[in-house]
Design a protein around this motif. Structure first.
Motif, PDB file in Angstrom:
ATOM      1  N   TRP A  78      96.754  27.146  64.901  1.00 24.52           N
ATOM      2  CA  TRP A  78      96.750  26.894  63.462  1.00 24.52           C
ATOM      3  C   TRP A  78      97.826  27.726  62.763  1.00 24.52           C
ATOM      4  CZ3 TRP A  78      95.611  30.550  59.661  1.00 24.52           C
ATOM      5  CH2 TRP A  78      95.558  30.053  58.356  1.00 24.52           C
ATOM      6  N   CYS A  79      97.931  28.983  63.151  1.00 25.99           N
ATOM      7  CA  CYS A  79      98.951  29.856  62.553  1.00 25.99           C
ATOM      8  C   CYS A  79     100.348  29.307  62.802  1.00 25.99           C
ATOM      9  CB  CYS A  79      98.834  31.269  63.127  1.00 25.99           C
ATOM     10  SG  CYS A  79      97.344  32.156  62.639  1.00 25.99           S
ATOM     11  N   GLN A  81     101.186  26.150  63.334  1.00 27.24           N
ATOM     12  CA  GLN A  81     101.380  24.947  62.524  1.00 27.24           C
ATOM     13  C   GLN A  81     101.686  25.301  61.074  1.00 27.24           C
ATOM     14  OE1 GLN A  81      97.873  22.563  63.046  1.00 27.24           O
ATOM     15  NE2 GLN A  81      98.406  21.943  65.130  1.00 27.24           N
ATOM     16  N   GLN A  82     100.972  26.301  60.549  1.00 29.61           N
ATOM     17  CA  GLN A  82     101.205  26.700  59.168  1.00 29.61           C
ATOM     18  C   GLN A  82     102.602  27.264  58.969  1.00 29.61           C
ATOM     19  OE1 GLN A  82      99.049  25.804  56.790  1.00 29.61           O
ATOM     20  NE2 GLN A  82      98.094  24.871  58.577  1.00 29.61           N
ATOM     21  N   ASN A  86     104.420  24.958  56.244  1.00 30.80           N
ATOM     22  CA  ASN A  86     104.588  25.558  54.916  1.00 30.80           C
ATOM     23  C   ASN A  86     106.043  25.700  54.521  1.00 30.80           C
ATOM     24  OD1 ASN A  86     101.887  25.823  54.230  1.00 30.80           O
ATOM     25  ND2 ASN A  86     101.675  27.754  55.300  1.00 30.80           N
ATOM     26  N   SER A 349      90.974  27.219  57.859  1.00 30.82           N
ATOM     27  CA  SER A 349      91.855  26.755  56.853  1.00 30.82           C
ATOM     28  C   SER A 349      92.157  27.792  55.833  1.00 30.82           C
ATOM     29  CB  SER A 349      91.258  25.522  56.204  1.00 30.82           C
ATOM     30  OG  SER A 349      89.984  25.792  55.740  1.00 30.82           O
ATOM     31  N   ASP A 350      93.144  27.537  55.043  1.00 38.32           N
ATOM     32  CA  ASP A 350      93.650  28.444  54.038  1.00 38.32           C
ATOM     33  C   ASP A 350      94.321  27.551  53.023  1.00 38.32           C
ATOM     34  OD1 ASP A 350      95.655  30.913  53.398  1.00 38.32           O
ATOM     35  OD2 ASP A 350      96.777  29.168  53.932  1.00 38.32           O
ATOM     36  N   SER A 352      97.094  27.015  52.174  1.00 42.12           N
ATOM     37  CA  SER A 352      98.322  26.394  52.638  1.00 42.12           C
ATOM     38  C   SER A 352      98.060  25.291  53.631  1.00 42.12           C
ATOM     39  CB  SER A 352      99.213  27.455  53.281  1.00 42.12           C
ATOM     40  OG  SER A 352      98.521  28.104  54.293  1.00 42.12           O
ATOM     41  N   SER A 353      96.808  25.144  54.161  1.00 41.94           N
ATOM     42  CA  SER A 353      96.541  24.087  55.132  1.00 41.94           C
ATOM     43  C   SER A 353      96.327  22.750  54.448  1.00 41.94           C
ATOM     44  CB  SER A 353      95.309  24.458  55.965  1.00 41.94           C
ATOM     45  OG  SER A 353      94.170  24.496  55.159  1.00 41.94           O
ATOM     46  N   LYS A 355      98.158  20.537  51.622  1.00 41.81           N
ATOM     47  CA  LYS A 355      99.425  20.504  50.901  1.00 41.81           C
ATOM     48  C   LYS A 355      99.186  20.525  49.412  1.00 41.81           C
ATOM     49  CE  LYS A 355     103.622  17.841  50.255  1.00 41.81           C
ATOM     50  NZ  LYS A 355     104.440  19.016  50.264  1.00 41.81           N
TER      51      LYS A 355
END
Length: 360
Positions: A78-79, A81-82, A86, A349-350, A352-353, A355
Motif C-alpha cells: 500500500w505504501c 502504491q501511494q 500521489n 487507507s489514508d 491520499s488513498s 483521490k
C-alpha cells in the motif's frame, strides 16, 4: 537546547498523553535538483517513513517500521502504491492551481498535511486535513460540518466543488476520526520500545555575557511533550521570559530552552528564582535553582585577554586590509571600473488513498 544541574523536587500531576500521526505530501514545480514529489510520515513527531518521485520506493526510517513492513506485506505494498499514485495526483493539482492563478513559470509548492491526535486516557480524537500553496494556507477540512474552509479567495472555487463531493467528505470523516486512531495504535504497538519510552533531560543554565538573559536549557528528553518555565517564589513568571521552540536532536531526542531577563533583578533576589522542566508522563519535575556558580558561559572579561596577541592580531588585520584595498585599486584600474558578476537563481487507507476532488 541542552543540559545541566538538576534538582528533582516536587511531584507534578500526570497529564493525559496525546499521540499523533501526521502525513506530509509536498509537490513542487520549477525546483531544480530536487524531487518534484516527497512524502513523509511521522508518529509522535518521529519520522517513520519516506518516499519521493525519484526512488519511487518507500523507505522505513525506524527499525520497528521495517519490521512492520516485513510482518505486513500488504501494508508495504500500500505504501508503495501511494508513493506512485500521489505524485501523479498532486502533480495534476499543482498544474490546475498554476492555470487557475495564471502562473506560467517560477517556483511553486503545493502541500498537504493530514492525520490525527489521540488522547490515550480520554480517547478523544482530533483529526485534520489541510492544503497549502506557496507557503500559505489554501484550504482545510472542517470535521464539525464536513465541509471545506477557504481562507483565500482563490480557493473558493475549490471549496464549492469539494463541498459537493459528500462521499469523499464522509470518507475523510471516517479516516480522521476512526481509522487514523487504529493506525496510531498499530504504530505505537510496533514502536513501543522507542516511541513510548521516557527520557529525562540534562538541564543547564547558560549566559552569553553577565548582562545577557539567563537561558535554562534542557536537552536529551523524550517524548517531545514537555514544558519549561521560570518561577519566582513558587509562582510561574510570564514577564521578562522568552520561550523557545522544542527542537529535535540528531539522536531522536529533543531540546528546548526558556530565557529569563535579569536586568531588573538584584543579586540578593536570585535565590527566589528557579527553572522548572516538566515532561509528560514523568512523576517528578526537574527544578534548577538560579545560581551564578552553576551558570555556564564562554564570556571572558576584557582584563583577562592577553594584550600581546590581541595587538599583534589587530596589526595583522590592518596589514591584510591594506593589501586587499591595494589589490582592488589595481584591479579597478586594469578593468576600467567595477562590473557586477552575473548571477542566476539557480496499512490501511489514508486520505491520499482516495483521490481528492479536482482543484478546479
Amino acid at each position: 537546547m541542552k543540559d545541566f544541574m538538576l534538582l528533582l523536587l516536587f511531584c507534578h500531576v500526570a497529564s493525559p498523553v496525546k499521540h499523533s500521526l501526521k502525513f506530509f505530501f509536498t509537490t513542487s514545480s520549477g525546483v531544480k535538483n530536487f524531487p518534484d514529489f516527497v512524502a513523509v510520515g511521522l508518529v509522535d513527531e518521529v519520522l517513520m517513513g519516506y518516499c519521493d518521485s525519484i526512488s519511487k520506493i518507500p523507505e522505513a526510517k525506524q527499525d520497528w517500521a521495517k519490521k512492520l513492513g516485513d510482518d505486513d506485506p500488504q501494508h508495504l505494498e500500500w505504501c508503495t502504491q501511494q508513493c506512485l499514485l500521489n505524485q501523479y495526483e498532486y502533480k495534476a493539482d499543482i498544474d490546475i492551481l498554476k492555470q487557475q492563478l495564471n502562473q506560467t513559470e517560477g517556483v511553486h509548492i503545493f502541500q498537504k498535511m493530514d492525520g490525527c491526535e489521540w488522547d490515550d486516557e480520554t480517547g478523544e480524537v482530533n483529526g485534520f486535513a489541510q492544503f497549502g500553496y506557496d507557503g500559505e494556507d489554501f484550504i482545510a477540512f472542517d470535521l464539525k460540518t464536513l465541509t471545506w474552509i477557504a481562507p483565500k479567495p482563490q480557493a473558493v472555487i475549490t471549496k464549492h466543488k469539494w463541498d459537493r463531493d459528500r462521499a469523499n467528505n464522509e470518507w475523510y470523516n471516517y479516516y480522521l476520526t476512526q481509522h487514523c486512531t487504529e493506525l496510531v495504535k498499530k504504530y505505537l504497538d510496533y514502536g513501543k520500545s522507542s516511541l513510548l519510552r521516557t527520557e529525562l533531560p540534562s538541564v543547564f543554565l547558560l549566559q552569553k555575557t553577565p548582562y545577557s538573559p539567563v537561558s535554562c536549557h534542557a536537552t536529551g528528553f523524550y517524548p517531545h511533550r514537555a514544558e519549561m518555565f521560570w518561577r519566582k517564589d513558587g509562582e510561574e513568571l510570564h514577564e521578562d521570559v522568552e520561550h523557545g521552540e522544542i527542537l529535535p536532536n540528531h539522536d531522536g531526542s529533543f531540546q528546548m530552552s526558556v530565557d529569563l531577563n535579569l536586568s531588573s533583578v538584584t543579586p540578593e533576589d536570585w535565590r527566589r528564582y528557579e527553572c522548572v522542566f516538566h515532561l509528560s508522563g514523568a512523576k517528578n519535575d526537574i527544578v534548577t535553582k538560579l545560581d551564578k556558580a552553576v551558570i555556564r558561559t564562554n564570556w571572558v572579561s576584557p582584563s583577562e585577554f592577553p594584550a600581546g596577541p590581541v595587538i599583534g592580531g589587530v596589526v595583522g588585520l590592518l596589514l591584510l586590509l591594506a593589501v586587499c584595498i591595494t589589490g582592488v585599486f589595481i584591479w579597478r584600474r586594469r578593468d576600467n571600473g567595477f562590473r557586477p558578476a552575473n548571477s542566476s537563481d539557480s496499512s490501511s487507507s489514508d486520505p491520499s488513498s482516495v483521490k481528492d476532488a479536482a482543484l478546479n
